[in-house]
Design a protein around this motif. Structure first.
Motif, PDB file in Angstrom:
ATOM      1  N   HIS A  43      66.142 -19.804 -30.164  1.00 16.69           N
ATOM      2  CA  HIS A  43      67.398 -19.549 -30.869  1.00 16.69           C
ATOM      3  C   HIS A  43      67.103 -19.697 -32.357  1.00 16.69           C
ATOM      4  CE1 HIS A  43      71.507 -20.423 -32.310  1.00 16.69           C
ATOM      5  NE2 HIS A  43      71.910 -19.758 -31.239  1.00 16.69           N
ATOM      6  N   ALA A  59      71.821 -17.876 -20.138  1.00 15.23           N
ATOM      7  CA  ALA A  59      72.188 -18.024 -21.544  1.00 15.23           C
ATOM      8  C   ALA A  59      71.811 -19.367 -22.155  1.00 15.23           C
ATOM      9  CB  ALA A  59      73.691 -17.809 -21.694  1.00 15.23           C
ATOM     10  N   GLY A  71      69.104 -17.497 -27.782  1.00 16.76           N
ATOM     11  CA  GLY A  71      69.596 -16.407 -28.617  1.00 16.76           C
ATOM     12  C   GLY A  71      69.201 -15.062 -28.051  1.00 16.76           C
ATOM     13  N   LYS A  72      70.042 -14.068 -28.257  1.00 17.61           N
ATOM     14  CA  LYS A  72      69.775 -12.725 -27.730  1.00 17.61           C
ATOM     15  C   LYS A  72      68.443 -12.168 -28.211  1.00 17.61           C
ATOM     16  CE  LYS A  72      74.581 -11.447 -27.161  1.00 17.61           C
ATOM     17  NZ  LYS A  72      75.672 -10.604 -27.608  1.00 17.61           N
ATOM     18  N   SER A  73      68.103 -12.389 -29.452  1.00 21.42           N
ATOM     19  CA  SER A  73      66.859 -11.826 -29.984  1.00 21.42           C
ATOM     20  C   SER A  73      65.610 -12.574 -29.495  1.00 21.42           C
ATOM     21  CB  SER A  73      66.889 -11.794 -31.509  1.00 21.42           C
ATOM     22  OG  SER A  73      67.044 -13.087 -32.025  1.00 21.42           O
ATOM     23  N   TYR A  74      65.786 -13.749 -28.891  1.00 21.50           N
ATOM     24  CA  TYR A  74      64.655 -14.537 -28.386  1.00 21.50           C
ATOM     25  C   TYR A  74      64.548 -14.487 -26.860  1.00 21.50           C
ATOM     26  CZ  TYR A  74      64.881 -16.426 -33.084  1.00 21.50           C
ATOM     27  OH  TYR A  74      64.910 -16.551 -34.441  1.00 21.50           O
ATOM     28  N   ARG A  75      65.579 -13.985 -26.207  1.00 22.76           N
ATOM     29  CA  ARG A  75      65.681 -14.033 -24.742  1.00 22.76           C
ATOM     30  C   ARG A  75      64.515 -13.342 -24.033  1.00 22.76           C
ATOM     31  NH1 ARG A  75      71.259 -12.801 -23.596  1.00 22.76           N
ATOM     32  NH2 ARG A  75      71.477 -14.997 -24.050  1.00 22.76           N
ATOM     33  N   ASP A  76      64.204 -12.096 -24.406  1.00 23.65           N
ATOM     34  CA  ASP A  76      63.145 -11.343 -23.718  1.00 23.65           C
ATOM     35  C   ASP A  76      61.795 -12.050 -23.804  1.00 23.65           C
ATOM     36  OD1 ASP A  76      64.968  -9.434 -22.966  1.00 23.65           O
ATOM     37  OD2 ASP A  76      64.400  -8.014 -24.542  1.00 23.65           O
TER      38      ASP A  76
END
Length: 84
Positions: A43, A59, A71-76
């Motif tokens: 995150h 999440a 965080g969405k940008s760290y999820r993958d």
């Protein structure tokens, strides 16, 4: 033993098993010298010790009794690391 690090603007909170330490430091600086993949940015405000993660939902991450958002940008990248 560091469990996770939380950004507090120009400061960071370093959380260990026994205490929390606040230091005048940036997250970017700490991330640059902590060993990867042992420490993972999940995150904008959190770095976690990968081996301290006790459970993961879509999440958030649990480390002990603390819930840390992913965080969405760290999820993958985080989920790729789990699958290795």
């Amino acid at each position: 033993y560091i469990l996770y690090i939380e950004s507090l603007e120009d400061y960071v909170r370093i959380c260990t098993r026994t205490r929390k330490i606040v230091a005048l430091q940036t997250m970017k600086y700490l991330e640059s010298f902590l060993p990867k993949p042992r420490f993972v940015r999940v995150h904008r405000s959190f770095l976690v010790a990968f081996d301290a993660v006790t459970s993961v939902t879509g999440a958030s991450i649990q480390i002990g009794g603390t819930s840390i958002p992913i965080g969405k940008s760290y999820r993958d990248d985080f989920f790729r690391l789990i699958q290795q």
